[in-house]
Structure formats: C-alpha cells, structure tokens
Design a protein around this motif. Structure first.
Motif, PDB file in Angstrom:
ATOM      1  N   PRO A 195     -60.252 -26.771  16.023  1.00 17.97           N
ATOM      2  CA  PRO A 195     -60.932 -26.070  17.134  1.00 17.97           C
ATOM      3  C   PRO A 195     -60.460 -24.573  16.904  1.00 17.97           C
ATOM      4  CG  PRO A 195     -59.825 -27.994  17.940  1.00 17.97           C
ATOM      5  CD  PRO A 195     -59.749 -28.064  16.574  1.00 17.97           C
ATOM      6  N   GLY A 196     -59.233 -24.358  16.337  1.00 16.42           N
ATOM      7  CA  GLY A 196     -58.830 -22.898  16.062  1.00 16.42           C
ATOM      8  C   GLY A 196     -59.599 -22.369  14.910  1.00 16.42           C
ATOM      9  N   SER A 197     -59.946 -23.246  14.094  1.00 15.02           N
ATOM     10  CA  SER A 197     -60.706 -22.580  13.059  1.00 15.02           C
ATOM     11  C   SER A 197     -62.389 -22.279  13.356  1.00 15.02           C
ATOM     12  CB  SER A 197     -60.752 -23.620  11.607  1.00 15.02           C
ATOM     13  OG  SER A 197     -59.685 -23.780  11.301  1.00 15.02           O
ATOM     14  N   ALA A 198     -62.563 -23.191  14.199  1.00 16.51           N
ATOM     15  CA  ALA A 198     -64.191 -23.184  14.956  1.00 16.51           C
ATOM     16  C   ALA A 198     -64.103 -21.850  15.843  1.00 16.51           C
ATOM     17  CB  ALA A 198     -64.577 -24.109  15.659  1.00 16.51           C
ATOM     18  N   ARG A 199     -63.230 -21.634  16.278  1.00  9.53           N
ATOM     19  CA  ARG A 199     -63.188 -20.271  17.177  1.00  9.53           C
ATOM     20  C   ARG A 199     -63.089 -19.245  16.317  1.00  9.53           C
ATOM     21  NH1 ARG A 199     -59.527 -23.370  20.442  1.00  9.53           N
ATOM     22  NH2 ARG A 199     -57.573 -22.675  19.412  1.00  9.53           N
ATOM     23  N   ALA A 200     -62.156 -19.123  15.273  1.00 10.23           N
ATOM     24  CA  ALA A 200     -62.196 -17.964  14.434  1.00 10.23           C
ATOM     25  C   ALA A 200     -63.425 -17.807  13.630  1.00 10.23           C
ATOM     26  CB  ALA A 200     -60.926 -18.400  13.199  1.00 10.23           C
ATOM     27  N   LEU A 201     -64.178 -18.827  13.379  1.00 11.81           N
ATOM     28  CA  LEU A 201     -65.432 -18.845  12.616  1.00 11.81           C
ATOM     29  C   LEU A 201     -66.393 -18.073  13.603  1.00 11.81           C
ATOM     30  CD1 LEU A 201     -67.632 -19.426  10.387  1.00 11.81           C
ATOM     31  CD2 LEU A 201     -68.062 -21.638  11.624  1.00 11.81           C
ATOM     32  N   VAL A 202     -66.686 -18.422  14.861  1.00 13.83           N
ATOM     33  CA  VAL A 202     -67.543 -17.793  15.772  1.00 13.83           C
ATOM     34  C   VAL A 202     -67.236 -16.140  15.651  1.00 13.83           C
ATOM     35  CG1 VAL A 202     -68.174 -17.574  18.159  1.00 13.83           C
ATOM     36  CG2 VAL A 202     -67.743 -19.829  17.213  1.00 13.83           C
ATOM     37  N   ARG A 203     -65.865 -15.859  15.896  1.00 12.55           N
ATOM     38  CA  ARG A 203     -65.604 -14.450  16.133  1.00 12.55           C
ATOM     39  C   ARG A 203     -66.014 -13.548  14.852  1.00 12.55           C
ATOM     40  NH1 ARG A 203     -63.411 -13.259  20.789  1.00 12.55           N
ATOM     41  NH2 ARG A 203     -62.371 -14.780  22.201  1.00 12.55           N
ATOM     42  N   ALA A 204     -65.557 -14.261  13.621  1.00 14.19           N
ATOM     43  CA  ALA A 204     -65.960 -13.668  12.306  1.00 14.19           C
ATOM     44  C   ALA A 204     -67.303 -13.618  12.241  1.00 14.19           C
ATOM     45  CB  ALA A 204     -65.138 -14.493  11.261  1.00 14.19           C
ATOM     46  N   THR A 205     -68.249 -14.670  12.472  1.00 12.79           N
ATOM     47  CA  THR A 205     -69.500 -14.378  12.395  1.00 12.79           C
ATOM     48  C   THR A 205     -70.130 -13.601  12.842  1.00 12.79           C
ATOM     49  OG1 THR A 205     -69.616 -16.645  11.651  1.00 12.79           O
ATOM     50  CG2 THR A 205     -71.680 -15.876  12.396  1.00 12.79           C
ATOM     51  N   ALA A 206     -69.798 -13.281  14.498  1.00 19.47           N
ATOM     52  CA  ALA A 206     -70.176 -12.244  15.435  1.00 19.47           C
ATOM     53  C   ALA A 206     -69.995 -10.801  14.576  1.00 19.47           C
ATOM     54  CB  ALA A 206     -69.709 -12.647  16.599  1.00 19.47           C
ATOM     55  N   ALA A 207     -68.823 -10.645  14.270  1.00 19.01           N
ATOM     56  CA  ALA A 207     -68.382  -9.445  13.810  1.00 19.01           C
ATOM     57  C   ALA A 207     -69.124  -9.115  12.361  1.00 19.01           C
ATOM     58  CB  ALA A 207     -66.733  -9.586  13.563  1.00 19.01           C
ATOM     59  N   GLY A 208     -69.282  -9.818  11.637  1.00 22.61           N
ATOM     60  CA  GLY A 208     -70.187  -9.768  10.325  1.00 22.61           C
ATOM     61  C   GLY A 208     -71.668  -9.507  10.695  1.00 22.61           C
ATOM     62  N   TRP A 209     -72.167 -10.169  11.649  1.00 25.83           N
ATOM     63  CA  TRP A 209     -73.586  -9.882  12.126  1.00 25.83           C
ATOM     64  C   TRP A 209     -73.624  -8.509  12.553  1.00 25.83           C
ATOM     65  CZ3 TRP A 209     -74.729 -15.053  14.927  1.00 25.83           C
ATOM     66  CH2 TRP A 209     -75.065 -16.194  13.858  1.00 25.83           C
ATOM     67  N   SER A 210     -72.662  -8.078  13.394  1.00 24.80           N
ATOM     68  CA  SER A 210     -72.712  -6.631  13.738  1.00 24.80           C
ATOM     69  C   SER A 210     -72.309  -5.614  12.843  1.00 24.80           C
ATOM     70  CB  SER A 210     -71.755  -6.665  15.117  1.00 24.80           C
ATOM     71  OG  SER A 210     -71.898  -7.374  15.946  1.00 24.80           O
ATOM     72  N   ALA A 211     -71.377  -5.857  11.842  1.00 27.42           N
ATOM     73  CA  ALA A 211     -71.305  -4.861  10.844  1.00 27.42           C
ATOM     74  C   ALA A 211     -72.664  -4.872   9.875  1.00 27.42           C
ATOM     75  CB  ALA A 211     -69.925  -5.345  10.165  1.00 27.42           C
ATOM     76  N   ASP A 212     -73.418  -5.827   9.737  1.00 28.32           N
ATOM     77  CA  ASP A 212     -74.502  -6.025   8.826  1.00 28.32           C
ATOM     78  C   ASP A 212     -75.783  -5.465   9.780  1.00 28.32           C
ATOM     79  OD1 ASP A 212     -72.948  -6.836   6.867  1.00 28.32           O
ATOM     80  OD2 ASP A 212     -73.608  -8.817   6.986  1.00 28.32           O
ATOM     81  N   ARG A 213     -75.539  -5.149  10.898  1.00 30.29           N
ATOM     82  CA  ARG A 213     -76.803  -4.726  12.017  1.00 30.29           C
ATOM     83  C   ARG A 213     -77.959  -5.641  11.756  1.00 30.29           C
ATOM     84  NH1 ARG A 213     -76.376   1.804  12.142  1.00 30.29           N
ATOM     85  NH2 ARG A 213     -74.282   2.017  12.148  1.00 30.29           N
ATOM     86  N   LEU A 214     -77.568  -6.772  11.769  1.00 30.06           N
ATOM     87  CA  LEU A 214     -78.831  -7.591  11.735  1.00 30.06           C
ATOM     88  C   LEU A 214     -79.558  -7.580  13.204  1.00 30.06           C
ATOM     89  CD1 LEU A 214     -77.130 -10.915  10.392  1.00 30.06           C
ATOM     90  CD2 LEU A 214     -78.778  -9.256   9.059  1.00 30.06           C
ATOM     91  N   PRO A 215     -80.834  -8.008  12.937  1.00 28.76           N
ATOM     92  CA  PRO A 215     -81.661  -7.775  14.207  1.00 28.76           C
ATOM     93  C   PRO A 215     -81.254  -8.762  15.275  1.00 28.76           C
ATOM     94  CG  PRO A 215     -83.114  -8.135  12.526  1.00 28.76           C
ATOM     95  CD  PRO A 215     -81.996  -8.261  11.803  1.00 28.76           C
TER      96      PRO A 215
END
Length: 639
Positions: free
Chosen positions: A46-66
C-alpha cells in the motif's frame, strides 16, 4: 517494494494485457498517458502504491502531458486514498498479487485508476499450509470489487478481474452537480472500503475456522437439530448455532405450508410468524425484533430456492455501531414445501464472504429438514390424540351406591395405547365396566379397541349376560372381516410387503356387570386372560374375585364363565392391566410374591380415589426408571 516503479507511457500494462476495461463515454478523449506495476502480497505494497500515484502525477505534470493541468492536489489526494484502500484490501487482507494501472485522459482532465487481480481463483495467503484434503477458500483477491462496481465499474478479462474508478476535479472547482455526484461516489466507496477492511484477528479466526471446522460444525448441527420435535425449539437452536460464530444476529420466520404455497402462487397470505430473534448482545434483541416484524421477508424473494437473497438492513435497531451491514435471507424449503425464512446479519460488511453464505445455505437446509420433521411429528401426535380420545369414553358413569376412581397413563404419548377402559349404564338398573389390554400398540391396537368398545356396549344393552358377551366378542375378533380391517390399519403405517398377512389380535379383558341393591352392589364379572381383580375388605383382607380364562381372539370355540359376588359397605374392587402387575425392577416384577395384594391390603380404610392414587404411586416407585408399559387401574367401592 522499497523502490518506486518507473512510470511508462504505454498502451499496455506490465503484464502484457491490453489496456481496456474503461470505455470512454460522451466523446471522452482516449487515454493518453498510462503507468502500471504489479504488487505482490506484501505489507509494504500500500505504501509503495501511494508513492507510485504521487510520483506518477508529479511526472505527468512536469512533462506537461495533455490533461496534466487538471491534476490538482485534491484530485491526487483522492486517487491516493482510492489506491490505498484497494491495494490494502487486495494485497494485505487477501494476500493475492494485483496490478495497479493509472491513466490520464486527454481533454477531460480525468484520472482513471484500475486495480486488477490476476489470480481470481487462487487461494489467499497461507493457503499452502492447509492440509491437502481441505477445501481451499477461493476468489477473495479484491474484497471491494462487488461494492465499488455499483458506483464505478468492473471489467473481466481472461484470467483477471479489474475494478476501476474515474476521478475528476473540473466540476468540483465550479461547484457543479457532477463534482458533488463524483465526490459522493468517492465518499461512498471509501466508506465501503473502511467497513470492508475487517478486524484482522477476527478475519483470521473466521478463515481458520471455516477451513478446519465447517464440516464438523455441520455434522454436530445435524445431530442437534434432528433431536428436536418442536419447530420453535428448532428455530431457537438455529439462532444459537449461527450467532456469534457466523453472524451478529439471526431471525427465523415460520409459516404454515398452505400459506407458503399461496404466496408462491402470487396470492396474498397472512404473513410469516417471527418465531425467533437472536443477537450477540441480549439488550438488542427486543428492539431488533420490533424492527424485523415491520419488514418480514416475502416468499417471492427466492421462494423456490434455499439460496440467499438480500434483506433490508435494520440499522435503526442496532445502534451507532450497527448502522451499516449486510443481511441475507434464506428460504427454508423441505421436500418442495416452503416452511419459513432464515435471515442473518453482520455489521460492518456490505457483502458476506462466499464461504459463510455457502455454509449457512447448507445449515439452512438442515434447519428446514428439522422443522419439517417436527411438523410431521406434531401432525402425527395430533392425529393420535384425536384417535385416542375417540377410543376412550368421554366420561365415566356414576353408579348409585358406588364410588369409582380411575388411573390411566399411556406410555407412548405419540400413539394410541393398547390399554382401554369403560364404565357405562346398560339399562334395567345395570351398569357395566371393562378394563382391557390389546396386544401391541398404535393403529393395530386402535382397530381392536375400536371394535371391542362399541360391541361391548351394544351386547350389554341388548341384555346379554357377562359370559355371553365374551363368547361373542371372541368370535368377532376371529372373524375374517376384522383381519381385513387390521390389514388396512397396517397399510397406513407402511406399504404391505410380500408375505404380509393378517396379524393375530389378542385381547385380554376384564368385564363385569353391577346391580345396586339395598345394602350393597351385586357384581358379576369374568376375566379373559387378564390380571385377576382383587377384592379388599374393610379390615384389610384381600382375595381374588375371578378365575383365569383364555385370551380373547385365540380359541374359536372357547366358552367363558363368570362369577357373582356382593360388594358390601367398605368393600373395594381393584381392576388393573399388566402395566401394574408386570412393572419391573431388574428381574423382579411388582406382583411377584403377591406384591399387588400386599399393596392393596395396606389401603384398608382409604377412599376409592386414595386407593387408586396410592397404587399408582407404589407402581412408579417400584422401578428406578419411568414405566415402560401402559398403566390402567379402576377402583370400585361400595358406599
């Protein structure tokens, strides 16, 4: 699982399955960005899953995906909560591996979360420790699938089951109805997740018991239920078997078979009777009963099957801790006949585990069989009681100058007795009495008594002497027509088998006639294979008042004789069946060494009623166990 998996923009998940399941609606843009990873059964998942969500959202925002501009902090927090609950229930509680998949929808600004169980028929954690002969517990990989599917969605692929949620923050910012509806869906799902996350200790105990104790539980329950001959006791026992082991509360409704058939046909009925309510907390039972009585189950809900159907949850009767829960109703059907409904409930669940529902379904069938057997016994007992009343006189006649007392105790309360008695006026200043004992019991004995009693009355009122009455009754019992009636009685009990023939009917009978006169009563009597009557004098002297003769129904040409004597003031005549004389205590019998005569001698000076009661008490006290034969005795005392 310490490292955070690397996000990937791909059209397929890590396991190679196509990225499908959520179908865009109303012109939604196709998913543009996606990441997925597989989480094995581990407390760190569960902790790894939560970290994955936040890291993925931050990465998408940094890459400015549509669509990444719509990933607000509130939306990411919602996604973290959903993923945490799903992975916790699937990985930690069930112990199965799951794949988490995140997608960002272009244009809509929606975040799609998918959790797939790739082992939907694999046994949960620690199943390998079970013995090979035990039945594994299947399909608990995602405990939230059924609940969240009502609000979000569920997809099936080959070898997988997936639950998904689509989260958006656009309308919430505007305060529109979509945001409110979406937020309510999320909150409902999270409440469901909270209620479905079980007490780990209770879940572990339940799992271990279901694996190792279910079969012995059913076997012991069958033994207990089979010993009950009252349907209300069956209902009470069912509640004690289920609560608290399998449910927090239980209720049993009973209905008569005619009502059940009517409801099954769609017609109105009087409604079932709430026979029993059981709760783990006694102070909740009455309030729960009142709530359940307002909303009884209807046979249309699963009328033809014993399988469970949902039942309304009586939250108002269970307090704050029981506000939410799951309730199931099981129809009680035996031999195709509807008998009632069993309802179970458990707080904190929106769905019972399949293992529990299956076990209670097996138990409900056993409860139904026990109720059916109890009803059959009750019907037979009622028929026997009606038949018994028809074989005995409604009242004992009062004879001028004579006091009478009677004791009649059939051994088998569920069937007609073989003993009978009668005391009736015969006309012309005469009264007749009879005490008899038919060989056997049940329907065969009822046939003989049903013939003997009315024939005795008819012959006596026609003026036949005592000996002549016995002669004619003996021939009647040997007549072929009686044998046919006997065979018909046996057919009521079981179908005739090859070799079955007419059964011999033996009747022992003590029959007499009383004629009052000034100063006493003249008594004429005869004994046909019956224990001889005893005459008690006012000073305690005892003698027999007849001689032994052959049983009725044995010898066709037998000729019977009678004796006549007088009963003076204080004299008492005692007539008994062999339930008195042959009462056993080990190898001894009550009448050994003139035991009955000695007991009667001790009754000198007592009234007829006290003599009868004392002999009855002495017979009961003679053996350590209750009497195993019918008991009848008649006392006639001259005033």
């Amino acid at each position: 699982m310490g490292a955070i998996p690397t996000q990937r923009e791909t059209a397929s998940c890590a396991c190679g399955a196509p990225a499908q399941g959520h179908m865009p609606a109303h012109g939604e843009a196709e998913p543009r960005a996606q990441t997925c990873t597989t989480f094995p059964g581990s407390p760190l998942a569960p902790g790894s899953a939560r970290a994955l969500v936040r890291a993925t959202a931050a990465g998408w925002s940094a890459d400015r995906l549509p669509g990444a501009d719509h990933l607000t902090g509130r939306l990411v927090d919602d996604a973290v909560l959903v993923v945490s609950e799903l992975v916790t229930n699937a990985v930690v509680h069930a112990g199965t591996e799951v794949t988490l998949e995140l997608r960002l929808e272009q244009g809509a600004g929606a975040l799609v979360v998918e959790v797939s169980d790739h082992h939907p028929s694999r046994a949960p954690r620690d199943a390998e420790a079970e013995a090979p002969y035990e039945t594994p517990e299947y399909g608990r990989g995602l405990r939230l699938v059924a609940t969240l599917a009502e609000s979000w969605g569920v997809s099936f692929r080959r070898g997988t089951k997936t639950v998904w949620a689509r989260l958006t923050d656009q309308a919430r910012a505007a305060g529109g109805p979509e945001s409110r509806g979406g937020r309510l869906v999320l909150e409902r799902g999270l409440r469901a997740a909270e209620s479905l996350a079980p007490d780990p200790q209770r879940a572990e105990r339940d799992r271990d018991w279901l694996h190792r104790g279910a079969l012995s539980f059913l076997a012991e329950a069958s033994d207990l239920l089979a010993g009950q001959l009252d349907e209300n006791l069956v209902a009470a026992l069912a509640g004690q078997l289920i609560v608290p082991r399998l449910a927090d509360w239980c209720a049993v409704w009973l209905e008569d078979e005619a009502m059940g058939r009517g409801w099954a046909d769609g017609t109105a009925g009087a409604g079932p009777r709430l026979a029993r309510v059981w709760h783990g907390s006694e102070n909740r039972m009455e309030e729960l009963r009142r709530a359940l009585e307002k909303d009884p189950p209807h046979p249309a809900d699963g009328a033809g099957t014993s399988g469970p159907v949902p039942h309304p949850w009586p939250g108002e009767a269970l307090g704050a801790r029981g506000e939410h829960g799951a309730a199931l109703a099981y129809r009680l059907v035996a031999g195709g006949r509807p008998l009632g409904t069993l309802v179970i409930g458990r707080a904190g669940l929106l769905r019972f585990p399949d293992e529990v529902t299956g076990l209670i379904e097996d138990l409900s069938r056993r409860v139904a069989l026990a109720i059916g057997a109890a009803r059959q016994y009750a019907r037979q007992a009622t028929i026997s009681q009606v038949l018994q009343r028809g074989l005995l006189p409604a009242a004992v006649a009062e004879i001028p100058g004579v006091r009478s007392a009677l004791v009649y105790e059939p051994c088998d309360k569920g069937g007609p007795s073989g003993d009978f008695y009668d005391l009736f006026p015969a006309g012309d200043g005469r009264w007749c009495f009879a005490v008899g004992d038919v060989q056997g019991k049940g329907p065969e004995a009822a046939v003989v008594i049903g013939l003997a009693r009315p024939w005795l009355r008819l012959l006596a009122r026609e003026g036949y002497r005592v000996a002549d009455v016995l002669d004619r009754l003996n021939r009647l019992l040997l007549d072929d027509a009686t044998e046919a009636a006997d065979a018909a009685a046996r057919a009521l009990v079981r179908p005739p088998a090859p070799g079955d023939g007419p059964q011999t009917r033996f009747l022992s009978l003590l029959y007499g006639e009383l004629r009052p006169f000034d100063g006493g009563v003249r008594c004429t009597l005869a004994s046909a294979g019956h224990p001889l009557p005893l005459l008690l004098g006012p000073h305690g002297d005892v003698r027999t008042a007849a001689r032994p003769q052959t049983l009725l129904g044995v010898v066709e040409d037998e000729t019977y004789t009678s004796e006549t004597f007088e009963l003076r003031h204080g004299d008492s005549l005692l007539c008994v069946t062999d339930g008195v004389t042959e009462r056993r205590d080990g190898s001894r019998m009550f009448d050994d060494a003139d035991g009955l005569a000695d007991a009667l001698a001790g009754c000198a000076g007592l009234s007829a009623q006290l003599i009868a009661e004392r002999i009855r008490r002495l017979v009961h006290e003679f053996g350590g166990k209750p009497p195993e034969d019918d008991l009848a005795l008649l006392v006639l005392q001259a005033e």
